[in-house]
Motif scaffolding. Structure first.
Motif, PDB file in Angstrom:
ATOM      1  N   ASP A 369       0.832  -1.196   0.000  1.00  0.00           N
ATOM      2  CA  ASP A 369       0.000   0.000   0.000  1.00  0.00           C
ATOM      3  C   ASP A 369       0.875   1.258   0.000  1.00  0.00           C
ATOM      4  N   TYR A 370       1.968   1.215   0.761  1.00  0.00           N
ATOM      5  CA  TYR A 370       2.900   2.341   0.759  1.00  0.00           C
ATOM      6  C   TYR A 370       3.527   2.519  -0.626  1.00  0.00           C
ATOM      7  N   LEU A 371       3.975   1.437  -1.231  1.00  0.00           N
ATOM      8  CA  LEU A 371       4.661   1.510  -2.517  1.00  0.00           C
ATOM      9  C   LEU A 371       3.803   2.168  -3.591  1.00  0.00           C
ATOM     10  N   ILE A 372       2.537   1.806  -3.637  1.00  0.00           N
ATOM     11  CA  ILE A 372       1.705   2.332  -4.723  1.00  0.00           C
ATOM     12  C   ILE A 372       1.223   3.751  -4.463  1.00  0.00           C
ATOM     13  N   HIS A 373       1.292   4.201  -3.204  1.00  0.00           N
ATOM     14  CA  HIS A 373       0.838   5.550  -2.890  1.00  0.00           C
ATOM     15  C   HIS A 373       1.996   6.524  -2.650  1.00  0.00           C
ATOM     16  N   SER A 374       3.200   6.048  -2.751  1.00  0.00           N
ATOM     17  CA  SER A 374       4.374   6.896  -2.574  1.00  0.00           C
ATOM     18  C   SER A 374       5.124   6.967  -3.904  1.00  0.00           C
ATOM     19  N   GLU A 375       5.323   8.177  -4.379  1.00  0.00           N
ATOM     20  CA  GLU A 375       6.068   8.353  -5.627  1.00  0.00           C
ATOM     21  C   GLU A 375       7.491   7.799  -5.478  1.00  0.00           C
ATOM     22  N   ALA A 376       8.103   8.033  -4.329  1.00  0.00           N
ATOM     23  CA  ALA A 376       9.461   7.536  -4.099  1.00  0.00           C
ATOM     24  C   ALA A 376       9.479   6.015  -4.038  1.00  0.00           C
ATOM     25  N   ALA A 378       7.246   3.887  -5.387  1.00  0.00           N
ATOM     26  CA  ALA A 378       6.963   3.342  -6.716  1.00  0.00           C
ATOM     27  C   ALA A 378       8.174   3.485  -7.629  1.00  0.00           C
ATOM     28  N   ARG A 379       8.875   4.617  -7.512  1.00  0.00           N
ATOM     29  CA  ARG A 379      10.055   4.821  -8.362  1.00  0.00           C
ATOM     30  C   ARG A 379      11.163   3.835  -8.003  1.00  0.00           C
ATOM     31  N   THR A 380      11.295   3.508  -6.742  1.00  0.00           N
ATOM     32  CA  THR A 380      12.331   2.557  -6.321  1.00  0.00           C
ATOM     33  C   THR A 380      12.105   1.187  -6.956  1.00  0.00           C
ATOM     34  N   ILE A 381      10.878   0.691  -6.901  1.00  0.00           N
ATOM     35  CA  ILE A 381      10.617  -0.623  -7.484  1.00  0.00           C
ATOM     36  C   ILE A 381      10.729  -0.570  -9.007  1.00  0.00           C
ATOM     37  N   ALA A 382      10.282   0.532  -9.617  1.00  0.00           N
ATOM     38  CA  ALA A 382      10.369   0.664 -11.070  1.00  0.00           C
ATOM     39  C   ALA A 382      11.814   0.735 -11.538  1.00  0.00           C
ATOM     40  N   GLU A 383      12.628   1.526 -10.840  1.00  0.00           N
ATOM     41  CA  GLU A 383      14.030   1.703 -11.224  1.00  0.00           C
ATOM     42  C   GLU A 383      14.789   0.385 -11.163  1.00  0.00           C
ATOM     43  N   ASN A 384      14.543  -0.397 -10.117  1.00  0.00           N
ATOM     44  CA  ASN A 384      15.209  -1.690 -10.001  1.00  0.00           C
ATOM     45  C   ASN A 384      14.677  -2.697 -11.001  1.00  0.00           C
ATOM     46  N   TYR A 385      13.386  -2.633 -11.304  1.00  0.00           N
ATOM     47  CA  TYR A 385      12.785  -3.606 -12.218  1.00  0.00           C
ATOM     48  C   TYR A 385      13.297  -3.434 -13.643  1.00  0.00           C
ATOM     49  N   VAL A 386      13.381  -2.197 -14.116  1.00  0.00           N
ATOM     50  CA  VAL A 386      13.855  -1.980 -15.488  1.00  0.00           C
ATOM     51  C   VAL A 386      15.363  -2.198 -15.601  1.00  0.00           C
ATOM     52  N   GLY A 387      16.055  -2.199 -14.459  1.00  0.00           N
ATOM     53  CA  GLY A 387      17.479  -2.472 -14.465  1.00  0.00           C
ATOM     54  C   GLY A 387      18.310  -1.211 -14.351  1.00  0.00           C
ATOM     55  N   LEU A 388      19.333  -1.294 -13.514  1.00  0.00           N
ATOM     56  CA  LEU A 388      20.222  -0.154 -13.331  1.00  0.00           C
ATOM     57  C   LEU A 388      21.204  -0.058 -14.485  1.00  0.00           C
ATOM     58  N   PRO A 389      21.660   1.144 -14.843  1.00  0.00           N
ATOM     59  CA  PRO A 389      22.619   1.290 -15.933  1.00  0.00           C
ATOM     60  C   PRO A 389      23.910   0.538 -15.655  1.00  0.00           C
TER      61      PRO A 389
END
Length: 397
Positions: A369-376, A378-389
C-alpha cells in the motif's frame, strides 16, 4: 586444438559471449554437455532489461527480438483483491522492458553461431579443466568415445549452477552465499492469449502468483507451491482453478485456459559465489550467481556479466591491457549484489512464508500500500525492475 577462449556452456551466456568475441575477431570454441535440442527445450524467463537488449543488439541479435518482442511500459501489483499499475516508463524517465523468451534468445544466438561457422561441440562428456591458474590453461572432454584436448588463453565458465567450472575451483579459494526459500514455483506454459497485456504480480493469502507471457498467443503462469508438491498433484484443471482463486475477479473472468505445453516445479534460491575470476578461469551467469525469478534478473545479470567479460577480453587482445580482467570480478559482483537484494526483497514482499502467520500478510499488504501511494516507493521498485545502468554508482571526476 588451439583457440583463444574456451567457453564451457552453450546457454545464452556462453553463446552471447562467443558472438561478442567473434565480432571482435577473437577465436573461441564452445563446449556443451547436453544436446542442442535439450538446450533449446529449457523453459526460462522472458523479461529483458534495456541493458540486456543493448548487449544483444551489439552482438547483432536484435532483428527478430525487436520485431517479435513485446515492449512493456509497466506491470500490475495485485493485493487485497485489487490491481495497481506500476508505470515503469513514467517513473524511470522513459525506460521499459522487453518480453522475449530466453528460448528465442538462445535460438537466435545458435543460428548466428552456426551461420558464422564457429565451432560448437554439443554432447561433450567429462569436460575437465586443467591448469586454469597458469598461463597455459586447457580443457579435455570426451566425444564419440575419443578424448580431445583444447589449449587456450582463457576459460570462460558459462555452464550454470551445476556446471564443472565453479566445481573445479579449490574450496579454499571461493566463498559461497546461499539462501534457499521454503517454497517453489509451479509453472505452466500454454498456447492461450495472456490474461492481461502486461504482467500481473499477485500477493494473495493463498500464495504468490504471476501472470506472464511469451507472445500474444502464448502464456506463462506461475503459482507458489510447497516444496513437497509434485506434478502428480497438479492436473491442468487444478492449476487453472487455483490461479483463478488468487486473481482479482476481472482477471479471473478474463482468463483463457487450455492444455499445458510444459509444466514444472522449480525451487527458489539466492546464491552468489565470490570471486568470479581464478587465474585464467572466469565465471559468468548462473555459474556464479542465482536469483529467485521474482525480479526477472537471471538472464539480465548474465548478459551484464558477459558484456563486462567480453570487454575485458577484447581489451586484453586489442590493447594489451589486463585492467578489465583484473577488475572483472569486483565490477560484476557490485551489480550482482544489487540485483540479488532486489530479487530477495521482491520475493519476500510477494510470497507467503510458512510459519509466519497472518501478521506477515498484514505487513506485506501495508508495504505494498505504501509503494503504490508513494512516488518515491513506486520509483524505487520501477528503477530496479527496469534495471540499473551498466555504470550505476560509478563515481565520475
Amino acid at each position: 586444438m588451439r583457440t583463444q577462449v574456451v567457453i564451457v556452456g552453450a546457454g545464452p551466456s556462453g553463446l552471447l559471449l562467443g558472438q561478442l568475441l567473434h565480432k571482435a575477431g577473437i577465436d573461441n570454441v564452445i563446449l556443451e554437455r547436453q544436446s542442442a535440442e535439450y538446450v533449446l527445450g529449457r523453459i526460462r524467463a522472458g523479461v529483458l532489461e534495456q541493458v540486456a537488449v543493448d548487449v544483444l543488439d551489439e552482438a547483432g541479435m536484435g532483428e527478430r527480438m525487436h520485431r517479435e518482442g513485446l515492449v512493456h511500459e509497466g506491470f500490475d501489483l495485485l493485493f487485497q483483491g485489487q490491481r495497481h499499475r506500476i508505470d515503469l516508463k513514467r517513473l524511470t524517465g522513459g525506460k521499459t522492458v522487453l518480453v522475449y523468451g530466453q528460448t528465442e534468445v538462445t535460438r537466435d544466438l545458435m543460428a548466428a553461431r552456426a551461420a558464422s561457422g564457429q565451432t560448437s561441440v554439443y554432447e561433450a562428456q567429462h569436460v575437465t579443466l586443467h591448469d586454469h591458474d597458469s598461463a597455459h590453461p586447457w580443457v579435455s572432454y570426451e566425444k564419440d568415445g575419443q578424448t580431445h584436448r583444447i589449449d587456450a588463453d582463457f576459460i570462460a565458465g558459462c555452464d550454470g549452477f551445476h556446471g564443472v567450472c565453479r566445481a573445479s575451483v579449490p574450496r579454499s579459494a571461493i566463498t559461497e552465499y546461499e539462501k534457499v526459500y521454503p517454497f517453489g514455483w509451479l509453472g505452466l506454459l500454454a498456447d492461450t492469449p495472456p490474461v492481461h497485456e502486461e504482467l500481473i504480480y499477485v500477493n494473495s493469502p493463498r500464495g504468490f502468483a504471476l501472470c506472464s507471457m511469451r507472445s500474444r498467443t502464448r502464456s506463462r503462469y506461475y503459482l507458489q507451491v510447497p516444496l513437497s508438491d509434485t506434478l502428480d498433484n497438479w492436473s491442468d484443471q487444478a492449476f487453472w482453478d487455483e490461479l483463478r482463486r488468487r486473481l482479482d475477479p476481472a482477471a479471473a473472468e478474463a482468463l483463457v485456459t487450455g492444455p499445458s505445453i510444459e509444466k514444472s516445479i522449480a525451487p527458489l534460491r539466492s546464491f552468489v559465489s565470490e570471486p568470479m575470476r581464478f587465474g585464467r578461469l572466469l565465471l559468468a551467469g548462473d555459474a556464479a550467481h542465482i536469483v529467485p525469478p521474482t525480479g526477472a534478473k537471471g538472464l539480465n545479470l548474465a548478459a551484464t556479466d558477459v558484456k563486462y567479460l567480453a570487454d575485458a577480453l577484447i581489451e586484453h587482445y586489442q590493447e594489451r591491457s589486463d585492467a578489465g580482467l583484473d577488475g572483472y570480478s569486483q565490477r560484476c559482483l557490485r551489480r550482482i549484489w544489487r540485483a540479488e537484494r532486489f530479487s530477495w526483497w521482491f520475493t519476500s514482499l510477494m510470497h507467503r512464508f510458512p510459519g509466519e502467520g497472518e501478521i506477515a500478510q498484514k505487513f506485506q499488504e501495508a508495504e505494498l500500500d505504501y509503494l503504490i501511494h508513494s512516488e518515491a516507493g513506486a520509483r524505487t521498485i520501477a528503477e530496479n525492475y527496469v534495471g540499473l545502468p551498466l555504470d550505476f554508482g560509478v563515481r565520475r571526476a
